[in-house]
Design an enzyme around this catalytic site. Sequence first.
Site, short mmCIF file in Angstrom:
data_model
loop_
_atom_site.label_atom_id
_atom_site.label_comp_id
_atom_site.label_asym_id
_atom_site.label_seq_id
_atom_site.Cartn_x
_atom_site.Cartn_y
_atom_site.Cartn_z
N SER A 128 40.01 37.43 41.52
CA SER A 128 41.04 36.44 41.83
C SER A 128 40.68 35.65 43.09
O SER A 128 40.03 36.18 44.00
CB SER A 128 42.38 37.15 42.05
OG SER A 128 43.33 36.32 42.66
N GLU A 130 42.62 35.15 45.29
CA GLU A 130 43.33 35.81 46.38
C GLU A 130 42.41 36.64 47.26
O GLU A 130 42.79 37.03 48.36
CB GLU A 130 44.46 36.68 45.84
CG GLU A 130 45.63 35.90 45.27
CD GLU A 130 46.46 35.21 46.36
OE1 GLU A 130 46.57 35.77 47.46
OE2 GLU A 130 46.99 34.13 46.08
N TYR A 152 47.77 42.42 47.10
CA TYR A 152 47.10 42.07 45.84
C TYR A 152 45.66 41.62 46.13
O TYR A 152 44.71 42.07 45.47
CB TYR A 152 47.87 40.95 45.15
CG TYR A 152 47.23 40.42 43.90
CD1 TYR A 152 47.54 40.95 42.66
CD2 TYR A 152 46.32 39.36 43.94
CE1 TYR A 152 46.96 40.46 41.49
CE2 TYR A 152 45.73 38.87 42.80
CZ TYR A 152 46.04 39.42 41.58
OH TYR A 152 45.46 38.93 40.43
#
Length: 323
Positions: A128, A130, A152
Amino acid sequence: MSPSAATWRPTRALVTGVGGQDGGYLAERLVAAGVEVHGLQPPGEPAPPWCPSAVVLHAGDLTEHATTDRLVRDLAPDLVVNLAGQSSVARSWAEPEPTWAVNAAAAEALVSSVAALPGSPRFVQASSAEIFGRPDRCPQDESTPLRPVSPYGRAKAHAHLAVGRARAEGLHASSMILYNHESPRRPPSFVTRKISQGVAAIAAGRADRLVLGTLDARRDWGWAPDYVDAMLRAAHADSPADYVVATGRSHSVREFVAAAFARAGIGDWAPLVTVDPSLARPVDPVDSCGDASRARDLLGWAPTVGFPELVHRMVDADLAALS
């Protein structure tokens, strides 16, 4: 497929998270290609209607490492794609330990199980954007330092690094650094689907307001089936690698809202939208935008659906569902 793709073709695949947005699109592609597809699905959770009937479903929790390892050894798949996980960044702040258990520890255990298989299996991890957190550059590419700011992101960064270690030890393992990718299969908890469903409900006279946490956050939004295509190209490539998968263009939530209302035929949308800061993330990336040059150059990949069309397809699907 990729310009560098060899003659390798999977015959049996294991897809974790097969019931999710990406899992469904991936299963459809694999089944259409004649691959025997097995899917890991949480116990008691039914498969969504878009999961092909040809997929063999196995009820299991990815965090039960011994059980998952046994399934991997029994199936001996030549392709494993890990799409399972806690997918909400916002939820990870409230549930950091469960997020770590499935997004980090379970992913690391799974890649270890695949690496222990005989033959030359291939592994694809859904990473991701992220993992970059608040990046030091824009757009971001594979060399951007990992600076996750959310539970996350930290969990995904751990799994991303585990895939890199497995690759260094000889496994054909690729980590796909996926930027936000959407479709009508997105759960309503995600802001894009919340917008498309909310706008459709307002247009149909079933709601009078759309409440969001912010209008200013910016994201690089792409079409989910395009991103699944990138995963398949990485699996087929001669050599494994990390790949940023993104459109290279970011848009604000405000732009998404405006495009959605416009598609529904509503021009003056501002009075219909309320911002509730309590719904915003504790920490949000400043500008998430990816440089997918490596995927373009090595895999021959490029997005096929632009931002306006993506919004239109989501709103159209929700309008159709209401009618």
